[in-house]
Scaffold this motif. Structure first.
Motif, short mmCIF file in Angstrom:
data_model
loop_
_atom_site.label_atom_id
_atom_site.label_comp_id
_atom_site.label_asym_id
_atom_site.label_seq_id
_atom_site.Cartn_x
_atom_site.Cartn_y
_atom_site.Cartn_z
N TYR A 160 0.63 -1.57 -0.29
CA TYR A 160 -0.25 -0.07 0.27
C TYR A 160 0.96 1.25 0.22
N GLU A 161 1.63 1.30 0.02
CA GLU A 161 2.87 2.12 -0.12
C GLU A 161 3.25 3.08 1.35
N LEU A 162 3.23 3.00 1.70
CA LEU A 162 2.96 3.61 3.10
C LEU A 162 4.71 3.12 3.53
N GLY A 163 5.76 2.88 3.69
CA GLY A 163 6.65 3.09 3.70
C GLY A 163 7.19 4.51 4.04
N PRO A 164 7.29 5.42 3.21
CA PRO A 164 7.17 6.77 2.98
C PRO A 164 6.83 7.52 4.58
N ILE A 165 6.24 7.01 4.64
CA ILE A 165 5.18 7.87 5.83
C ILE A 165 5.68 7.58 7.24
N TYR A 166 6.66 6.18 6.93
CA TYR A 166 7.36 6.23 8.33
C TYR A 166 8.69 7.04 8.52
N LEU A 167 9.24 7.28 6.82
CA LEU A 167 10.76 7.91 6.90
C LEU A 167 10.12 9.33 6.79
N GLY A 168 9.19 9.75 6.63
CA GLY A 168 8.40 11.47 6.91
C GLY A 168 8.32 12.05 8.43
N ILE A 169 8.03 10.86 9.47
CA ILE A 169 7.82 10.68 10.54
C ILE A 169 9.00 10.38 11.01
N PHE A 170 10.04 10.18 10.97
CA PHE A 170 11.21 9.60 11.08
C PHE A 170 11.94 11.09 10.94
N PHE A 171 11.91 11.76 9.53
CA PHE A 171 12.18 13.00 9.66
C PHE A 171 12.15 14.02 10.45
N LEU A 172 10.59 14.25 9.75
CA LEU A 172 10.21 15.24 11.62
C LEU A 172 10.77 14.82 12.85
N LYS A 173 11.18 14.00 13.13
CA LYS A 173 11.05 13.75 14.64
C LYS A 173 13.14 14.01 15.00
N PHE A 174 13.71 13.97 13.68
CA PHE A 174 14.81 15.51 13.75
C PHE A 174 15.42 16.34 13.71
N MET A 175 13.60 17.42 12.69
CA MET A 175 13.47 17.98 12.23
C MET A 175 13.20 18.49 14.32
N PHE A 176 12.22 18.09 14.84
CA PHE A 176 11.90 18.35 16.15
C PHE A 176 13.50 18.56 17.02
N GLN A 177 14.89 17.52 17.30
CA GLN A 177 15.75 18.01 17.62
C GLN A 177 16.57 19.15 17.11
N MET A 178 16.51 19.79 15.49
CA MET A 178 17.27 20.45 15.43
C MET A 178 16.40 21.59 15.90
N PHE A 230 13.88 1.90 10.49
CA PHE A 230 14.02 0.56 9.57
C PHE A 230 13.36 0.15 8.62
N ILE A 231 11.99 0.35 9.47
CA ILE A 231 10.86 -0.38 8.98
C ILE A 231 10.31 0.62 7.74
N GLY A 232 10.19 1.89 7.60
CA GLY A 232 10.71 2.50 6.50
C GLY A 232 10.82 1.75 5.54
#
Length: 248
Positions: A97-115, A237-239
């Motif tokens: 269902y092409e949901l992997g990018p959602i995981y990667l997007g959330i991971f990137f958002l968490k990194f932005m939270f750290q920044m 990893f899952i993403g």
């Protein structure tokens, strides 16, 4: 004689009054230990770990990579040592269902939270306003015009302020943590259950420590950060696995 008694009594009272005033002055000066005339600390809490002009953005990036690295390593280990059949099927479903990018997007958002946290830390370090203070207030007008107002850190008021800050700090981290827990829990529910329990206990220990003193908060919070890092890495990893399957 009676006049000598009056003089002696008066002198004794005066000595006690002077001693009382000295004690009051000492007590009043206690909160100013390590602070400047305006009450702001003379040193930043960052001075020992990352003094100016070192970059907090670099430091926070390293912390994020190290903590999330535990999660990536856990995912690789589970996957290569024989992931549960249901976990594999769930990742296949994410890929289908092409949901992997959602995981990667959330991971990137968490990194932005750290920044964003690093940006706040940089400003905090520059003005030397340490925890639990989150704001600096100024008096406008009147005899105290220009005076700086900070949190009370002494006695019961100080304990309350730190306890309240421990709650607020959890509220800051909780939304993204819960989103990541749901994403990773879909694939590894038992693992995420254990991580969440440890996270909750660790943050409770950290809250108790924070109430006692600002520096005591890290005893539990470090374990909490490790748990959030574990979940961060598993999200990444899952993403990646789901996207690779999708592109294969």
């Amino acid at each position: 004689s009676s006049s000598n008694l009056v003089v002696q009594t008066t002198c004794g009272s005066g000595a006690r009054l002077i001693h009382l005033r000295e004690n009051m002055a000492d007590a009043a000066s206690q909160p100013l230990l390590g602070r400047g005339p305006n009450g702001v600390p003379l040193k930043s809490d960052y001075d020992n770990m990352c003094p100016e002009p070192k970059s907090l953005f670099a430091l926070y990036s390293v912390f994020f990579c190290v903590f999330s690295g535990f999660g990536v390593a856990a995912g690789v280990g589970i996957w290569n040592l024989g992931a549960p059949h249901k976990a594999v099927k769930k990742v296949d479903l994410l890929s289908e269902y092409e949901l992997g990018p959602i995981y990667l997007g959330i991971f990137f958002l968490k990194f932005m939270f750290q920044m964003i946290s690093a940006n706040m830390g940089t400003a905090r370090r520059a003005c030397k306003v340490n925890v639990p203070d989150q704001h600096v207030y100024r008096v406008y007008g009147g005899g105290a015009d220009g005076a700086v107002v900070l949190m009370d850190t002494e006695g019961k008021f100080g304990e309350f302020n730190r306890a309240q800050r421990a709650m607020a700090n959890l509220e800051e981290y909780l939304p993204l943590f819960l989103v990541e827990v749901l994403l990773v829990g879909f694939v590894f529910p038992a693992l995420v259950c254990g991580v969440t329990v440890i996270f909750g206990i660790a943050r409770l220990v950290g809250a108790f420590g924070y109430t006692r003193g600002a520096k005591e908060r890290m005893a539990g919070n470090i374990t909490g950060f490790l748990m959030t890092g574990l979940v961060d890495g598993l999200v990444a990893f899952i993403g990646v696995v789901a996207v690779r399957k999708q592109l294969a």
